[in-house]
Design an enzyme around this catalytic site. Structure first.
Site, short mmCIF file in Angstrom:
data_model
loop_
_atom_site.label_atom_id
_atom_site.label_comp_id
_atom_site.label_asym_id
_atom_site.label_seq_id
_atom_site.Cartn_x
_atom_site.Cartn_y
_atom_site.Cartn_z
N LYS A 285 0.74 -0.80 0.11
CA LYS A 285 0.35 0.00 -0.15
C LYS A 285 0.96 1.00 -0.51
CE LYS A 285 -3.01 2.84 3.11
NZ LYS A 285 -3.59 2.67 4.30
N GLY B 10 -7.60 8.98 9.23
CA GLY B 10 -8.42 9.43 10.58
C GLY B 10 -9.64 11.23 11.01
N ALA C 205 -9.63 5.50 3.33
CA ALA C 205 -9.21 6.87 4.65
C ALA C 205 -10.46 7.91 4.34
CB ALA C 205 -7.90 7.46 3.80
N GLY C 206 -10.73 8.13 6.21
CA GLY C 206 -12.04 8.93 5.51
C GLY C 206 -13.12 8.78 6.08
N ASN D 217 -9.82 1.57 9.30
CA ASN D 217 -9.09 1.42 10.59
C ASN D 217 -9.54 2.12 11.61
OD1 ASN D 217 -5.63 0.78 10.90
ND2 ASN D 217 -7.14 1.08 12.68
N THR D 218 -9.46 4.02 11.95
CA THR D 218 -9.61 4.68 13.05
C THR D 218 -10.88 4.19 13.31
OG1 THR D 218 -7.58 6.14 12.42
CG2 THR D 218 -9.38 6.62 13.95
#
Lengths: 266, 49
Positions: free
Chosen positions: A101, A162, A189-190, A211-212
């Site tokens: 990645k 994040g 992301a986001g 993830n977050t």
């Protein structure tokens, strides 16, 4: 959904469209349970400096191997193509995979990709036999350059890493999907809420990586399930053919024959 | 390079290495000589997003 809806990315055929990051969980046990509950077949990992003899990295790697999932190492934190290339090469040796990645960060506040460095690194790594998953923006020209450089998948952001903001540029993501109908597009992301993940899947994106939002949830395992359901629902909705929105109401119940309507003349 | 890894306590661990932002393969560490001001990276697996 059956096997006919499997996602093919490089040499892998995937039944899950949920890719999960492994960072920031309260404990290794919760991380492992979140991955199982998500049904993720691919998890992202990284590499970092560590004090000699600490063994933290070793135990993490053992945990991931025991889960039997495929790993997608990242080049997080790299700010030049050169750093990213060296990091990718270290990751290939460390994790035993040519998947990478690719992140080349260009701006601190938004962690926006440096798309020039990204294309440069993508070309070098593709030529060196890597299967590159580039973390990019929704820019069409950059996407074209990344494909020219050898990438066979693109990972556009929904919003800054994040941030949990969901889709920042709906028009841009729609245009990207329309412009590259045959390229696997994984939104990375986001995404902060399952509804946002469902929304990107409804747009026709092939998968979502996050993830977050899971790791920092009050109950990460339950949140992994919520995202899993949302991603599956969004995919099913996309395949089913969503109705077009319209400005005016359209009655769903047939009007013809209603009581008290325009009746028959006696 | 090999000796540095031993001295820092990494010899029993899975690590990857680079010198001056150039990757050094595991099998090449024994023949990689370090000089003053070299920047060495020794990394291990870690959680990532």
């Amino acid at each position: 959904m059956g096997k006919s809806d499997d996602l093919v990315v490089y040499d892998a055929r995937l039944s899950s469209r949920f890719l999960l990051g492994t960072a920031r969980y309260p404990s290794p046990a919760i991380l492992a349970e979140a991955i199982r509950t998500a049904g993720a077949e691919i998890v992202t990992v990284s590499l970092r400096r560590e004090a000699g003899g600490s063994r933290a990295g070793e135990s993490f790697w053992r945990l991931i191997r025991e889960l039997g999932v495929r790993v997608l190492p990242n080049t997080a934190g790299c700010r030049t193509a050169k750093e990213a290339v060296a990091t990718a090469q270290m990751a290939r040796e460390l994790f035993g995979t040519s998947w990478i990645k690719l992140e080349v960060i260009g701006e601190e506040d938004t962690l926006q990709p440096d798309v020039f460095g990204l294309v440069e690194a993508a070309r070098i790594l593709s030529d060196d036999g890597f299967c590159v998953f580039p973390y990019t923006t929704e820019d069409l020209v950059v996407a074209e350059r990344l494909l020219d450089a050898g990438c066979r998948v693109l990972m556009p952001w929904a919003a800054p890493i994040g941030s949990g903001r969901g889709i920042n540029n709906l028009f841009g993501l729609r245009a990207l999907r329309a412009h590259f109908p045959d390229t696997p597009l994984i939104v990375d992301a986001g995404l902060g809420a399952p509804s946002q993940a469902a929304a990107v899947m409804e747009l026709g994106f092939d998968a979502a990586l996050l993830n977050t939002a899971v790791a920092r949830a009050g109950d990460p395992v339950a949140m992994a399930r919520a995202f899993s359901l949302a991603i599956e629902a969004g995919r099913a909705a996309y395949l089913s053919g969503l109705m077009e929105p319209r400005d005016m109401a359209a009655p769903s119940t047939p009007v013809l024959g209603r009581a008290f309507g325009d009746g028959f003349e006696a | 390079m090999e000796r540095l890894i031993e001295e820092l306590g990494f010899s029993e661990q899975t690590v990857a290495t680079a010198v001056n932002q150039e990757f050094v393969r595991s099998k090449d560490r024994g023949e990689t000589l370090l000089v003053e001001d070299d920047t060495v990276e020794i990394v291990t697996p870690r959680q990532g997003g």
